[in-house]
Design a protein around this motif. Structure first.
Motif, PDB file in Angstrom:
ATOM      1  N   THR A 165       9.348   9.333   1.504  1.00 23.18           N
ATOM      2  CA  THR A 165       9.105   9.722   0.104  1.00 23.18           C
ATOM      3  C   THR A 165      10.096  10.622  -0.502  1.00 23.18           C
ATOM      4  N   VAL A 186       9.761   0.479  -2.179  1.00 21.61           N
ATOM      5  CA  VAL A 186       8.039   0.788  -2.682  1.00 21.61           C
ATOM      6  C   VAL A 186       7.566  -0.381  -2.695  1.00 21.61           C
ATOM      7  N   PHE A 214       2.253   5.909  -5.325  1.00 21.99           N
ATOM      8  CA  PHE A 214       3.581   6.359  -4.827  1.00 21.99           C
ATOM      9  C   PHE A 214       4.535   6.396  -5.969  1.00 21.99           C
TER      10      PHE A 214
END
Length: 481
Positions: free
Chosen positions: A85, A196, A208
């Motif tokens: 992330t 992603v 996300f």
């Protein structure tokens, strides 16, 4: 059909629409000859279970067997997921850092290189143009050769171009190096979105994207502050030295920790002709194009705010630079906070189209309110009502931008890199066309800013309704199709 989504390893097979030039046919027909079925509220298409499958890298939340991991392994998995992330967030934050850290140095660059201010402004335009055009190149490259190689190549070129910016002896060379910096920096934007799409689907992808907005949204807030502090200790060239160091650090992190997410079986094998054919097929998908244009128009509303707000707040309403900085920061915090509400509370409880539609409606209402205030319909208003309208408008972007990206990419597993490139390029180009219009009547009125925002916001709603037609997919899901 119930809403669903998650990391790709949590499902028996991935929604996709094929891989390669023949994928366009799959937009209408599934592998078994029956009509393709949307996955949840995404519009992504289900495939034959024998199709190639992409799974989350080992250690990511949702990877096979992660639910039964012992405590130490579970902690390691969470750390790996957090690291991915942060890496993707860093990649999306690098371009705004490259743009905004440089802003406090513009007067110093003008003096140092003995060039007119208009010429030095071209260094910003060149970087922005590079970011827009570079995505069209890097996106198809990542669909053909995977995500990791083009990303590392782009990062290396970014580091070299940024170092050359620090050494540029003339304004002309600085403009050229900034163009190269933007072209290479585009790799981070487009490939982060594609990664992603490789790892997540459905509501998890929307969540996300909201998380990425939190990370990348902080960059425009702190970048001018960092640039100003750097200028206290060195000259404008020191800013590019700092950016070079950031680029080197991020390149090393990508090389060590960001693994390949696109399996060879899912890659394209054609050249430029195949890439153009793929993009043409994406643009032929009415729903994808609707989300792309709606997202680009929403981004244009944001660009109009960024371009005009310094003059509106300071020149028209007489606020100090410190007050402007405070209001700019509050608006950015509002955007980030609503983006987190979108990812943590709304996504998964409501259909993404409903959340997106609500966000676009709020943007339209806020833009109309600003137009009424700036045209004097409510009489002479002060800074507080205008600032409140801008805050509501900016906050609603936290519902519009992540969900347009998510909804568009859910339809494009077969060409996530090319789709990401089209999304990014369209946003930059539409925003770049809209932003100069806010100053068309000079610096003494805020009406052009409000007009541009109303027109773009209403057009975004129109594209969403006419091209995406969310009620049709809602009806199919309600009917169990």
């Amino acid at each position: 059909m119930p809403e669903s989504g998650g990391s790709r390893a949590q499902r028996a097979h991935i929604p996709t629409s094929g891989a390669g030039p023949g994928a366009d046919a799959d937009l209408a027909t599934g592998a078994d000859g029956h009509p393709a079925v949307p996955h949840g509220d995404a519009g992504a298409l289900a495939v034959d279970p024998a199709a190639p499958q992409a799974t989350a890298p080992a250690g990511l939340p949702g990877a096979p067997g992660s639910a039964a991991l012992p405590a130490p392994a579970a902690k390691a998995a969470r750390r790996t997921g957090l690291l991915v992330t942060l890496v993707l967030g860093g990649l999306t934050a690098l371009p705004p850092l490259s743009m905004d850290m440089y802003l406090p140095a513009l007067p110093a660059v003008t003096d140092s290189l003995s060039a007119p201010a208009a010429t030095i402004q071209l260094t910003l335009t060149a970087c922005l143009a590079g970011m827009a055009l570079g995505q069209l190149v890097v996106g198809p490259m990542s669909d053909r050769w995977g995500r990791r190689t083009p990303l590392l190549l782009g990062m290396v070129v970014y580091v070299l171009a940024t170092a050359l910016c620090a050494l540029a002896p003339t304004a002309g060379l600085l403009i050229g190096f900034r163009l190269l910096q933007g072209l290479a920096g585009a790799a981070g934007i487009v490939i982060a979105r594609a990664v992603v799409r490789d790892l997540y689907d459905g509501v998890e992808m929307a969540r996300f994207f909201s998380t990425l907005m939190l990370i990348s949204g902080v960059a425009p807030i702190i970048a001018p502050l960092i640039g100003g502090q750097v200028m206290r200790f060195t000259d404008w060239r020191g800013i590019f030295v700092v950016l070079t160091a950031v680029g080197i650090a991020l390149t090393l992190v990508v090389w060590k920790w960001l693994h390949e997410t696109l399996p060879p079986a899912a890659r394209h094998t054609g050249g430029v002709t195949d890439a153009l054919r793929t993009m043409r097929g994406l643009l032929a998908d009415r729903v994808f194009t609707g989300y792309m244009i709606a997202g680009g128009l929403a981004f244009a509303v944001l660009f109009a705010y960024i371009s005009a707000s310094p003059f509106v707040v300071q020149e028209i309403y007489g606020a100090s630079p410190q007050t402007f900085s405070l209001l700019f920061g509050l608006n950015s915090i509002g955007l980030i906070a609503v983006g987190q509400i979108n990812g943590k509370l709304l996504v998964g409880r409501f259909r993404l189209d409903k959340v997106l539609g609500f966000g676009l409606a709020v943007i339209v209402l806020a833009a109309v309110a600003l137009l009424l205030m700036t045209t004097g319909v409510f009489g002479e208003v002060g800074l507080v009502p205008v600032a409140a309208g801008l805050f509501v408008l900016m906050s609603a972007m936290g519902l519009a931008m992540p969900n347009t990206n998510a909804q568009a990419l859910m339809r494009t597993k077969h060409a996530a890199g090319s789709a990401s490139a089209l999304l990014g390029t369209s946003s930059f180009l539409i925003g770049a066309v809209a932003s100069p219009l806010v100053g068309i009547a000079g610096e003494d009125t805020a009406v052009p800013m409000a007009v541009v925002q109303v027109v773009c916001a209403v057009a975004a709603v129109g594209c969403f309704l006419l091209l995406c037609r969310p009620w049709q997919r809602a009806g199919r899901e309600a009917g169990g199709l």
